[in-house]
Design an enzyme around this catalytic site. Structure first.
Site, PDB file in Angstrom:
ATOM      1  N   LYS A   1      38.214 -28.210  24.998  1.00  0.00           N
ATOM      2  CA  LYS A   1      39.625 -28.253  24.566  1.00  0.00           C
ATOM      3  C   LYS A   1      39.743 -27.855  23.096  1.00  0.00           C
ATOM      4  CE  LYS A   1      41.603 -32.307  23.232  1.00  0.00           C
ATOM      5  NZ  LYS A   1      42.214 -32.169  21.902  1.00  0.00           N
ATOM      6  N   ASN A   2      38.882 -28.434  22.258  1.00  0.00           N
ATOM      7  CA  ASN A   2      39.042 -28.241  20.818  1.00  0.00           C
ATOM      8  C   ASN A   2      38.603 -26.860  20.344  1.00  0.00           C
ATOM      9  OD1 ASN A   2      40.099 -30.753  20.651  1.00  0.00           O
ATOM     10  ND2 ASN A   2      38.345 -31.710  19.641  1.00  0.00           N
TER      11      ASN A   2
ATOM     12  N   CYS B   1      49.952 -39.782  13.961  1.00  0.00           N
ATOM     13  CA  CYS B   1      49.655 -39.946  15.377  1.00  0.00           C
ATOM     14  C   CYS B   1      48.974 -41.293  15.541  1.00  0.00           C
ATOM     15  CB  CYS B   1      48.814 -38.802  15.914  1.00  0.00           C
ATOM     16  SG  CYS B   1      47.110 -38.907  15.466  1.00  0.00           S
TER      17      CYS B   1
ATOM     18  N   ARG C   1      46.867 -38.590   9.446  1.00  0.00           N
ATOM     19  CA  ARG C   1      46.494 -37.187   9.616  1.00  0.00           C
ATOM     20  C   ARG C   1      47.398 -36.196   8.887  1.00  0.00           C
ATOM     21  NH1 ARG C   1      44.760 -36.570  15.907  1.00  0.00           N
ATOM     22  NH2 ARG C   1      43.393 -34.906  15.190  1.00  0.00           N
TER      23      ARG C   1
ATOM     24  N   ASP D   1      35.014 -38.441  18.120  1.00  0.00           N
ATOM     25  CA  ASP D   1      35.562 -38.305  19.477  1.00  0.00           C
ATOM     26  C   ASP D   1      34.667 -38.932  20.551  1.00  0.00           C
ATOM     27  OD1 ASP D   1      37.743 -37.051  18.428  1.00  0.00           O
ATOM     28  OD2 ASP D   1      37.289 -35.060  19.197  1.00  0.00           O
TER      29      ASP D   1
ATOM     30  N   ARG E   1      45.455 -34.980  28.825  1.00  0.00           N
ATOM     31  CA  ARG E   1      45.561 -34.044  27.698  1.00  0.00           C
ATOM     32  C   ARG E   1      44.246 -33.308  27.483  1.00  0.00           C
ATOM     33  NH1 ARG E   1      48.458 -36.191  22.374  1.00  0.00           N
ATOM     34  NH2 ARG E   1      47.689 -34.139  21.827  1.00  0.00           N
TER      35      ARG E   1
END
Ligand code: UD1
Length: 421
Positions: A22-23, A116, A121, A308, A400
């Site tokens: 994803k990233n 968030c 952030r 993560d 997500r």
């Protein structure tokens, strides 16, 4: 809102294929804004965050066509340099459009992403870097309003190796006049993949994956399609999640299609704790081991322990022998999984940025709620291990960033049911 019913404990067995990261996918799709021709991909994961970035890029005029995991993104004709709050607020990575829009059009208006769940952030490092490249930036009515005549290459020293800022500045520098050097750049594998994508389109970049990235600016007409479909790297965070799931279940799980070198620190930590791992070129095979022992970890920018994977690691630590300590140094509010995990019997005491975890013999099922992407993964790991049926609510957080996670776990033998809501 969908929820998952997970019945544990279960022993996982089999092979799981890891999706594209994803990233890495998000910045690479954003980078197509620089390319005035169609770009082809063959491994775009079906994730909510990917759908969101495509929606934002389409709002700028990008044309896409999709066939399963194949995608063609065509930024030949863009007609809008505005990223609206309604879209940006749902995903912070949207701020990455700033660099390519500014570089290509000399103007961009991008909503500030706001805070968030895991922390404030800010994007100050992104903006400082754009200013170094010659952009004029104002914050007006919640929007970053940026303009320039032509960006000019510069030496930019980041005060912190921000992943997003490194990516944004790399993309901006592609169409700047002259050479840009990013010092103290983030070194995550996803940065390297973004560089590989840009290199495949004819861009000259050196040093991606090290703390000094050098980008040689070029004219847009010199960008050229590679002639091949681009394949994004495997998702190291998804891989780590399945490796930990395999260990926690005491099963035999082969996690394939990613580069284990991207997880060196995590794999060393797991091995030190007693995990029995066979590490291949593109797979990690989790084999049965004795009960693992507690350890200490501190999250850090790559190649350190990834933030993560912190929540998933804490799920594992809840079930090992002895105590563990986790210190979170990247995000200020990334322990939201702790009270939910406590509902399943995990014993964690928080003190500032650290958590002390006392391993317990077994967890018990409970209704729990997801708060963010990786916290959700940790809750699933606990639920797979706990006795009884857990109800995991708000799984949209999970959707997500984990492609078909319930299907992949079911294929490994987990008892998971998705209740549509
Ligand atoms: C990316 C990843 C995210 C991962 C994080 C850290 C994507 C889409 N997301 O997020 O999954 O958890 O890297 O590995 O790739 N910061 C500032 N000012 C800035 C930018 C960042 O203060 O201008 C701070 C942030 O608040 C945070 C820290 O730096 O505390 C790390 O942020 P950063 O590396 O930028 O993470 P993201 O790119 O947002």
């Amino acid at each position: 809102m969908d929820k998952l019913l997970v019945t544990g404990p279960c022993r996982l067995n089999g092979t799981v294929h890891i999706s594209s990261a994803k990233n890495a996918t998000l910045p690479i799709l954003v980078a197509t804004l620089l390319c005035p021709y169609p770009v082809k991909f063959d491994s775009i994961p079906e994730l909510m965050d990917v759908a969101t970035i495509i929606k934002i890029l389409e709002s700028m005029g990008l044309k896409t066509s999709k066939n399963g995991n194949e995608l063609v993104a065509d930024a030949s004709h863009l007609d809008n340099q505005h990223a609206d709050y309604s879209l940006v607020k749902t995903m912070r990575a949207s701020v990455l459009v700033l660099g390519p829009l500014l570089a290509r059009y000399g103007v961009a208006s991008v909503s500030l992403p706001g805070g968030c769940a895991i922390g404030a952030r800010p994007v100050d490092i992104h903006l400082m870097g754009m200013e170094k490249l010659g952009a004029e930036i104002e914050i007006e009515n919640g929007y970053i309003k940026a303009k320039c005549t032509k960006l000019k290459g510069a030496v930019i020293t980041l005060p912190f190796p921000s992943v997003g800022a490194t990516e944004n500045l790399m993309m901006a520098a592609v169409l700047a006049e002259g050479t840009t050097v990013i010092e103290n750049a983030a070194m995550e594998p996803e940065i390297d993949d973004l560089a590989d994508f840009l290199i495949s389109q004819g861009v000259k970049i050196e040093g991606a994956g090290t703390s000094r990235v050098i980008i040689h600016g070029m004219d847009i007409k010199d960008l050229k399609p590679s002639g091949k479909n681009y394949r994004v790297i495997g998702d190291r965070i998804e891989a780590a999640t399945f490796i930990i799931a395999g260990i926690m279940s005491g099963g035999d799980v082969k996690v394939t299609d990613f580069n284990p070198k991207h997880l060196t620190y995590v794999l060393e930590t797991l091995t030190k704790m007693g995990a029995n791992l066979e590490i291949g070129d593109n797979y990690v095979h989790v084999k049965k081991s004795e009960r693992l022992k507690g350890t200490m970890i501190e999250t850090a920018p790559y190649p350190g322990f990834p933030t993560d994977v912190q929540a998933q690691m804490m799920a594992l630590m809840s079930t090992v022998e002895g105590n563990s300590i986790v210190t979170e140094t990247i995000f200020e509010n990334r322990f939201m999984h702790v009270p939910e995990m406590a509902r399943m019997g995990s014993k964690v005491t928080l003190k500032g940025h650290s958590a002390l975890i006392e391993g317990v013999d077994s967890l018990s099922a409970a209704p729990v709620m997801c708060t963010d992407l990786r916290a959700s993964a940790a809750l699933i790991l606990c639920a797979l291990n706990a006795h009884g049926q857990s109800e995991i609510q708000r799984v949209y957080h999970l959707d997500r960033g984990y492609e078909k996670i319930d299907e992949k776990l079911t294929n490994l033998g987990a008892k998971i049911e998705r209740v549509k809501g």
